[in-house]
Design a protein around this motif. Structure first.
Motif, short mmCIF file in Angstrom:
data_model
loop_
_atom_site.label_atom_id
_atom_site.label_comp_id
_atom_site.label_asym_id
_atom_site.label_seq_id
_atom_site.Cartn_x
_atom_site.Cartn_y
_atom_site.Cartn_z
N ARG A 18 -9.56 -3.98 -2.34
CA ARG A 18 -8.86 -2.87 -3.01
C ARG A 18 -8.09 -2.01 -2.01
O ARG A 18 -7.03 -1.50 -2.31
N VAL A 19 -8.65 -1.84 -0.82
CA VAL A 19 -7.98 -1.05 0.23
C VAL A 19 -6.65 -1.70 0.58
O VAL A 19 -5.67 -1.01 0.86
N PHE A 20 -6.59 -3.03 0.54
CA PHE A 20 -5.37 -3.75 0.83
C PHE A 20 -4.22 -3.24 -0.04
O PHE A 20 -3.10 -3.04 0.44
N TYR A 21 -4.47 -3.00 -1.34
CA TYR A 21 -3.43 -2.51 -2.24
C TYR A 21 -2.98 -1.09 -1.87
O TYR A 21 -1.82 -0.73 -2.06
N ILE A 22 -3.90 -0.30 -1.36
CA ILE A 22 -3.53 1.06 -0.91
C ILE A 22 -2.65 0.96 0.33
O ILE A 22 -1.62 1.63 0.42
N TRP A 23 -3.03 0.11 1.28
CA TRP A 23 -2.22 -0.06 2.49
C TRP A 23 -0.81 -0.48 2.13
O TRP A 23 0.16 -0.04 2.76
N ARG A 24 -0.68 -1.35 1.14
CA ARG A 24 0.65 -1.84 0.75
C ARG A 24 1.57 -0.73 0.27
O ARG A 24 2.79 -0.85 0.36
N GLU A 25 0.99 0.34 -0.25
CA GLU A 25 1.81 1.48 -0.69
C GLU A 25 2.53 2.15 0.48
O GLU A 25 3.47 2.91 0.28
N PHE A 26 2.07 1.88 1.68
CA PHE A 26 2.59 2.57 2.86
C PHE A 26 3.20 1.61 3.87
O PHE A 26 3.23 1.89 5.06
N GLU A 27 3.71 0.50 3.39
CA GLU A 27 4.40 -0.45 4.27
C GLU A 27 5.86 -0.03 4.40
O GLU A 27 6.66 -0.24 3.50
N TYR A 28 6.16 0.61 5.51
CA TYR A 28 7.52 1.08 5.76
C TYR A 28 8.09 0.33 6.96
O TYR A 28 7.37 -0.01 7.90
N ASP A 29 9.37 0.16 6.94
CA ASP A 29 10.07 -0.40 8.09
C ASP A 29 10.05 0.66 9.19
O ASP A 29 10.35 1.83 8.95
N SER A 30 9.67 0.26 10.39
CA SER A 30 9.56 1.23 11.49
C SER A 30 10.90 1.82 11.91
O SER A 30 10.94 2.80 12.64
N THR A 31 12.01 1.25 11.41
CA THR A 31 13.32 1.82 11.71
C THR A 31 13.79 2.76 10.59
O THR A 31 14.81 3.42 10.73
N GLU A 32 13.04 2.80 9.50
CA GLU A 32 13.40 3.65 8.35
C GLU A 32 13.09 5.11 8.68
O GLU A 32 12.07 5.42 9.29
#
Length: 170
Positions: A18-32
């Motif tokens: 379930r934590v995996f789905y929370i982490w996915r909410e915060f996958e940002y490109d490091s150049t963004e």
């Protein structure tokens, strides 16, 4: 600033899958470029995910954003309080209205598809309420919980409905 590292705290009671789905909410490109609105949306979606995974009282405690002026990155610390993993205790049915005596409680239990021992899910409760509305039996119907009714890790769901007669327009 661009996005730097994001740290998550107090998610240790949530299953890793379930934590995996929370982490996915915060996958940002490091150049963004860092955007606080995107961060808030991720926190909101994470809370909803926790509530749909049994953590009815989940909330965000605080967010600490530190700007690293050397690397021009925003480092983020997210603190959550998932609370207890809740299971459904029972479905309490309170019927009123002219047609209340004509509708069997067991039928309502089957329509909701809420079972004792199921993991609490806000989305499942919303879908159950929608299914009840679609039957056309109710003038009004509400599925709700109450923090006052919590017993350990069990929570009863209350169905309150006003049932009209079949030929009556809602």
């Amino acid at each position: 600033s661009t996005y730097g590292h994001i740290n998550f705290y107090n998610l240790d009671t949530i299953p890793r899958t379930r934590v995996f789905y929370i982490w996915r909410e915060f996958e940002y490109d490091s150049t963004e470029r860092f955007n606080q609105e995107n961060l808030q949306l991720g926190i909101f979606n994470s809370i909803i995910h926790m509530q749909n995974s049994g953590f009815m009282l989940a909330k965000s405690d605080s967010t600490l954003i530190t700007k690293d002026t050397v690397s021009n990155r925003a480092q983020v610390d997210l603190y959550f309080s998932p609370g207890t993993l809740f299971k459904i205790d029972t479905l309490l049915i309170e019927k009123a209205g002219e047609g209340a005596d004509l509708v069997d409680d067991q039928l309502l239990v089957e329509i909701t598809d809420i079972k004792t021992g199921d993991t609490y899910s806000l989305e499942n409760i919303r879908q159950s309420q929608y299914r009840l509305f679609r039957t056309g039996l109710f003038n009004s119907v509400v599925l709700s919980t109450s923090e006052d009714s919590i017993s350990g890790d069990r929570i009863p769901i209350k169905l309150e409905g006003n049932i009209g007669l079949m030929h009556e327009l809602s």
